[in-house]
Design an enzyme around this catalytic site. Structure first.
Site, PDB file in Angstrom:
ATOM      1  N   PHE A 110      37.247  36.361  31.568  1.00 26.67           N
ATOM      2  CA  PHE A 110      37.386  36.958  32.908  1.00 26.67           C
ATOM      3  C   PHE A 110      36.766  38.343  32.960  1.00 26.67           C
ATOM      4  O   PHE A 110      36.441  38.841  34.042  1.00 26.67           O
ATOM      5  CB  PHE A 110      38.866  37.010  33.319  1.00 26.67           C
ATOM      6  N   LYS A 111      36.595  38.970  31.795  1.00 24.59           N
ATOM      7  CA  LYS A 111      36.044  40.322  31.776  1.00 24.59           C
ATOM      8  C   LYS A 111      34.611  40.364  32.313  1.00 24.59           C
ATOM      9  O   LYS A 111      34.150  41.407  32.762  1.00 24.59           O
ATOM     10  CB  LYS A 111      36.115  40.900  30.366  1.00 24.59           C
ATOM     11  N   ASP A 112      33.915  39.226  32.288  1.00 24.41           N
ATOM     12  CA  ASP A 112      32.558  39.181  32.860  1.00 24.41           C
ATOM     13  C   ASP A 112      32.558  39.557  34.336  1.00 24.41           C
ATOM     14  O   ASP A 112      31.583  40.140  34.824  1.00 24.41           O
ATOM     15  CB  ASP A 112      31.978  37.759  32.740  1.00 24.41           C
ATOM     16  N   MET A 117      32.659  43.262  34.497  1.00 26.27           N
ATOM     17  CA  MET A 117      31.597  43.903  33.718  1.00 26.27           C
ATOM     18  C   MET A 117      30.228  43.671  34.345  1.00 26.27           C
ATOM     19  O   MET A 117      29.365  44.551  34.298  1.00 26.27           O
ATOM     20  CB  MET A 117      31.655  43.357  32.299  1.00 26.27           C
TER      21      MET A 117
END
Ligand SMILES: *Cc1c(COP(=O)(O)O)cnc(C)c1O
Length: 471
Positions: free
Chosen positions: A115-117, A120
């Site tokens: 989910f950090k994509d 980011m």
């Protein structure tokens, strides 16, 4: 829109300055001066349930003060291409039904499968945009226990104005996680194996930021989960999912939690008008948040445990400071006092009225390794859903929550692709999840990694010799 510090002793700044700085100079975290509505006003804007993700995100970040470039930035971040960014722009955060009123919000379709994509990718474009406008460069450093590094590499690789240095604990990240950090082929990405654990990597990063001379010369910047731009971007999927499912009232969410970034983003969406009900904080054995909410005492544990959900193996939930600030009615002096206690003795009691306010918005449960495995099994054998271990912590927390949630729709965030943790998923379910097509060649890409001792001076030298931002 201006951003103020939770510690009350730093000047207010713009969205872009808050994003580029990471932490405020007084050691606090930036929050908006007031909470704007995200989807108020003209008809076009009224319903985000039928918007594509990039359009919804552009309204959210525009309301939060990004400025006129919001639509272009969100388009660049989420309309992707098969080679760069999100492989399928209409598939950024799909909702999948797994039972009556029970949904998974899949946040792992980005380039590094976590989910950090989502946050980011926006940061990558935001940095490029802000730094070219100012004619500046940055050295971005991050310590990672796995997922942040991969998402940062995918977002910042080959960017003209940024050099990225990722510090990873030697031998403690999974092979898939490591390859996402080492196989980008980008000249401006430097992944460094540190002879130490995650805390050692984080300590080196803190030492570098505390050395003001070095931080200034290197134009140091951080993209960890306290970065305001990450919170802002993440609140988008809470807006969209809650609007889709809110026919009968507010929608509950279950969030696998480490640094409290994602869960706080849900609360931010609620402040900005999203029909969000309660947010369940699902922690693993590193349970500072569930202890805080259930006992009223925020206290560092004796040590951090290595669990099956490594991206949540975090001792101190940094973003908790932001919600505590709100629960204290934005009394920065009071907050500073509590955090001074925390620095000295490792804990503080949450004042009773603040605790009551937190409990209205959040519930929490912690989940053992055994339960995490059971969660993967139950999800797979009873609903056919293959969950990563972090997502399984969320599912178990939902099932064991006491008292349970009301019977409105509940959305559990699926925070990583199961193929990112193939051994753990296979051990629990017997199924080895394959990598999706867009990264199926991960194991045949060439890797590049440097090794350094657990020594901040050695890392500084390494950066000085390589960063194009050095002045
Ligand atoms: C980072 C991460 C989390 C925790 O998110 P926070 O914002 O730190 O609470 C959960 N699951 C996965 C897969 C992650 O990578």
């Amino acid at each position: 829109m201006r951003y103020i510090s939770t510690r009350g002793q730093a000047p207010a700044v713009s969205f872009l300055d808050a994003a580029l700085a990471g932490m405020a100079p007084d050691g606090g975290l930036y929050v908006p001066e007031s909470w704007p509505e995200a989807f108020e006003g003209d008809v076009e804007r009224a319903n985000c349930a039928s918007m594509t993700f990039n359009v919804a995100a552009s309204y959210v970040i525009e309301a939060l003060g990004v400025g006129d470039d919001a639509a272009r930035l969100a388009g660049d971040a989420y309309l992707g291409s098969p080679k760069l960014g999100f492989p399928f722009p209409m598939h950024v955060a799909p909702l999948v039904q797994v039972g009556p009123g029970e949904w998974m919000l899949e946040l792992f379709h980005g380039p590094s499968l976590s989910f950090k994509d989502i946050a980011m990718q926006l940061i990558g474009h935001l940095y490029d945009h802000a730094l070219s406008a100012r004619g500046e460069r940055r050295t971005v450093v991050c310590a990672t226990s796995g997922d942040t590094g991969g998402a940062a590499v995918e977002a910042l690789k080959n960017r003209e104005r940024v050099d990225l240095f990722v510090l990873t604990p030697k031998g403690r990240v999974s092979e898939v996680q490591r390859r996402f950090m080492t196989a980008s082929g980008a000249e401006n990405v430097h992944t460094i194996d540190i002879d130490g654990d995650f805390d050692a990597c984080q300590a080196i990063v803190k030492t570098m930021f505390a050395d003001h001379r070095f931080a200034g010369q290197a134009q140091l910047s951080g993209v960890n989960s306290i970065n305001w731009a990450r919170i802002a971007a993440q609140s988008t999927y809470f807006h969209v999912a809650s609007q889709i499912l809110c026919a009968h009232g507010p929608v509950n969410f279950v969030v696998p939690t480490g640094n409290f970034g994602d869960a706080y983003s849900g609360w931010v969406a609620k402040q900005m008008g999203a029909p969000v009900g309660r947010i369940v904080l699902a922690t693993n054995a590193n349970d500072i948040l569930s202890r805080a909410l259930n006992t009223g005492r925020y206290e560092r544990g004796a040590h951090s445990y290595a669990t099956l959900s490594p991206a949540m193996d975090i001792q101190v939930a940094s973003n908790f400071e932001r919600i505590l600030f709100e629960a204290l009615d934005r009394d920065a002096d009071h907050l500073r006092g509590l955090y001074a206690q925390f620095a000295q003795s490792g804990g503080f009691d949450i004042p009773p009225t603040a605790l009551a306010g937190l409990r209205e918005n959040f519930a929490a449960a912690s989940v053992s390794n055994e339960e995490t495995e059971q969660g993967m099994q139950t999800a797979y054998f009873e609903t056919g859903y293959l969950a990563c271990p972090h997502t399984a912590v969320g599912l178990e927390a939902k099932w064991k929550l006491d008292p349970p949630l009301d019977d409105r729709p509940v959305v559990t965030l699926a925070t990583a692709h199961p193929a990112k943790f193939p051994e753990t998923v296979e051990a629990a379910t017997g199924v080895k999840p394959p990598l999706p097509a867009h990264c199926a060649d991960l194991f045949s890409r060439a890797e590049r990694i440097d090794a350094l001792p657990n020594d901040a001076e050695a890392v500084k030298r390494f950066i000085r010799e390589r960063s194009r931002a050095w002045s």
